[in-house]
Design an enzyme around this catalytic site. Structure first.
Site, PDB file in Angstrom:
ATOM      1  N   SER A   1     -58.136 -17.607 -23.077  1.00  0.00           N
ATOM      2  CA  SER A   1     -57.894 -17.111 -24.426  1.00  0.00           C
ATOM      3  C   SER A   1     -59.110 -16.323 -24.917  1.00  0.00           C
ATOM      4  O   SER A   1     -59.468 -15.323 -24.302  1.00  0.00           O
ATOM      5  CB  SER A   1     -57.531 -18.265 -25.360  1.00  0.00           C
ATOM      6  OG  SER A   1     -57.019 -17.784 -26.582  1.00  0.00           O
TER       7      SER A   1
ATOM      8  N   GLU B   1     -46.628 -18.390 -23.836  1.00  0.00           N
ATOM      9  CA  GLU B   1     -47.850 -18.187 -24.633  1.00  0.00           C
ATOM     10  C   GLU B   1     -47.602 -18.315 -26.135  1.00  0.00           C
ATOM     11  O   GLU B   1     -48.345 -18.996 -26.855  1.00  0.00           O
ATOM     12  CB  GLU B   1     -48.438 -16.798 -24.353  1.00  0.00           C
ATOM     13  CG  GLU B   1     -48.886 -16.531 -22.936  1.00  0.00           C
ATOM     14  CD  GLU B   1     -50.270 -17.053 -22.624  1.00  0.00           C
ATOM     15  OE1 GLU B   1     -50.872 -17.744 -23.476  1.00  0.00           O
ATOM     16  OE2 GLU B   1     -50.759 -16.789 -21.515  1.00  0.00           O
TER      17      GLU B   1
ATOM     18  N   HIS C   1     -49.463 -21.675 -24.472  1.00  0.00           N
ATOM     19  CA  HIS C   1     -50.803 -21.107 -24.369  1.00  0.00           C
ATOM     20  C   HIS C   1     -51.826 -22.213 -24.059  1.00  0.00           C
ATOM     21  O   HIS C   1     -51.920 -23.188 -24.796  1.00  0.00           O
ATOM     22  CB  HIS C   1     -51.151 -20.426 -25.699  1.00  0.00           C
ATOM     23  CG  HIS C   1     -52.462 -19.723 -25.744  1.00  0.00           C
ATOM     24  ND1 HIS C   1     -52.731 -18.581 -25.017  1.00  0.00           N
ATOM     25  CD2 HIS C   1     -53.598 -19.987 -26.454  1.00  0.00           C
ATOM     26  CE1 HIS C   1     -53.960 -18.176 -25.283  1.00  0.00           C
ATOM     27  NE2 HIS C   1     -54.505 -19.008 -26.145  1.00  0.00           N
TER      28      HIS C   1
END
Length: 543
Positions: A212, A330, A424
């Site tokens: 991320s 995600e 995610h």
């Protein structure tokens, strides 16, 4: 550079209970680690790699850590960097150390008898706003058992890590401000280069890795001339590569970084560097919320020469092997990235045709709207995370470097029950070996079931990751060969219910996103969250 000591040959001290603790000498002083009885892995936590960025050092480039006398206790993590409080019900909350401005520390996990081993430097995620190297899921013990050293780092977050302001630029010898968080990461890499040999690591075999915002950071480090030569490989999990503000001038439809920082300071009734340093960070956080300020890397001609996508297009990035990928779900855990989805397919088709105009048919060929919400989510995922992963793989391959791509689709019953399948960061427990009964996950994390399948997937992923750190090629025992991405054969590893080599990952989705970015670049416009379903209306002309 230190001459280096094998861990087994390092001095030792007795701890309470007569346990012997390894002691390693760094350039600033000695630190005592703690050995885990079951694995023999030694952990050294909370080691300063730079001076505390407080007082007069707030909003300055990191300076060397001051030396200390005696032996520093490395049994506990240092402070997390200052950030807003975590939500007690947040999916990603739980377990990190207490936040403070005095936070520029790193942690090392080294296997028994380590000597000359490759090193993985982990950069945590958190949108450049939150997170910490002390999060329990990032424990490096299991990966270190794969004969690599694991280093995790803190870096300044939010406005303390990325605020630009004319008054801060004016006092800088290079007339720069912002990018302090990236400079921290680069300082940590310098520390690793100068000290890791003493812990049994090889300073010439360092791989940066992050997820991320940590993936975003790794992309920025690939692009930054200041980080050149400090690492030999990069792992990017769910990284992203939007356009960013320039420090001094408005570009691509965005005000400058200094202008955005000035608006924040004005909202807090502050105008000078002295007032900024004297201000309560909470007041500045509130001003940031009021003005919509967000942390991001800045194009300043020093840390970053140009937009990251342009650096890669010109072949000016670090020429190192790359492993990159993204997750199928995600956006399921990131609803703030989602525009409102039309309720029915008829409404979806009308919306797309009304807003996309002549490009509606091309978009609908990829995202036809049979399930409007799912297609909206997929288009945002592909434009943000999918495009970045494939673009990185293509550009590193074009530069003559090995590239490996993955698509993580694996999910668990606990995830599916909460509509969070392959969300995610959901690959992280498998990468760090956190899937067994002793898995160290946050209180709200959907825990993987205690099955052989989950353990085998984690074992394979740790094997792939550790192998890539060792020699730039992901391999794992009793697991399929990971195909290399080439310009002719777009190979990738599909990580679903089983591991499957495959090729051509979502070619139509990538072509749509890549074409959008190319048009925006050519027209002098930016690409941020105005992607996928949110791409239009967007007149593609310079402004």
């Amino acid at each position: 550079m230190l001459a280096g000591l094998c861990l087994v040959a390092a001095p030792a001290v007795a701890a309470p209970g007569n346990d012997v603790r390894p002691v390693v000498r760094t350039e600033a002083g000695s630190v005592a680690g703690v050995v885990e009885a079951d694995s023999g892995v030694a952990a050294f936590k909370g080691i300063p790699y730079a001076a505390p960025p407080v007082g007069e050092l707030r909003w300055r480039a990191p300076e060397p850590a001051p030396a200390w006398q005696g032996v520093r206790d490395g049994a506990r993590f240092g402070h997390a960097c200052l950030q807003p409080p975590q939500s007690p019900i947040g999916l990603y909350s739980g377990g990190m150390a207490t936040p403070s401005e005095d936070c520029l520390t790193l942690n090392i996990w080294a296997p028994k008898n380590a000597r000359g081993l490759p090193v993985m430097v982990w950069i945590h995620g958190g949108a450049l706003v939150g997170g910490s190297s002390s999060e329990p899921m990032y424990d490096g013990t299991k990966l270190a058992q794969r004969e690599i050293l694991v280093v995790s780092i803190n870096y300044r977050l939010g406005l303390l890590g990325f605020l630009a302001h004319p008054a801060l630029s004016a006092e800088s010898p290079r007339h720069l401000s912002g990018n302090y968080g990236l400079l921290d990461q680069i300082a940590a890499l310098h520390w690793v280069h100068d000290n890791i040999q003493a812990f049994g690591g090889d300073p010439d075999r360092v791989t940066i890795a992050g997820e991320s915002a940590g993936g975003l950071s790794a992309i920025a480090l690939l692009a930054s001339p200041l980080a050149r030569g400090l690492f030999e490989g990069a792992i990017i999990e769910s990284g992203y590569m939007p356009s960013y503000r320039a420090l001094h001038e408005a570009v691509r439809g965005q005000p400058s970084g200094e202008a955005a920082g000035s608006a924040l300071a004005e909202a807090a009734e502050i105008s000078t560097a002295e007032e900024l340093r004297a201000a309560d960070p909470k007041a500045l956080f509130k001003a940031g919320l009021a003005t919509g300020w967000q942390p991001e890397p800045l194009i300043d001609g020093f840390v970053l020469d140009r937009q990251l996508a342009e650096t890669f297009a010109r072949g000016e990035q670090a020429k190192v092997p790359v492993l990159a990928g993204f997750n199928e779900g995600e956006i399921r855990s990131l609803p703030f990235l989602m525009p409102d989805a039309p309720a029915t397919r008829q409404e979806y088709l009308g919306d797309v045709r009304r807003r996309f105009g002549e490009r509606a048919s091309a978009f609908l060929a990829v995202y036809p709207g049979n399930d409007p919400k799912a297609d909206v989510m997929a288009s945002i995922r592909d434009g943000l995370y999918g495009w970045a992963a494939q673009y990185l793989a293509r550009q590193q391959t074009a530069a003559g470097e090995p590239a490996y791509l993955y698509y993580f689709r694996h999910s668990t019953p606990a995830q599916r029950e909460r509509n969070l399948a392959a969300f995610h960061a959901s690959e992280l427990p498998y990468v760090f070996g956190q899937v067994g009964a002793a898995a160290r996950l946050g209180p709200n994390w959907p825990r993987p079931p205690l099955t052989d399948q989950e353990a085998q997937l984690s074992d394979a992923m740790m094997g792939y990751w550790a192998s890539f750190v060792r020699d730039g090629e992901p391999r794992a025992a009793d697991a399929p060969r990971w195909p290399r991405f080439t310009l002719r054969q777009h190979g990738y590893l599909d990580i679903g219910e089983k591991l499957s080599p495959a090729s051509d990952l979502k070619p139509a989705a990538f072509a749509w996103a890549d074409g959008l970015v190319a048009r925006r670049r050519e027209a002098g416009r930016g690409w941020r969250l105005n992607i996928g379903f949110s791409a239009y209306p967007s007149p593609e002309r310079p402004r």
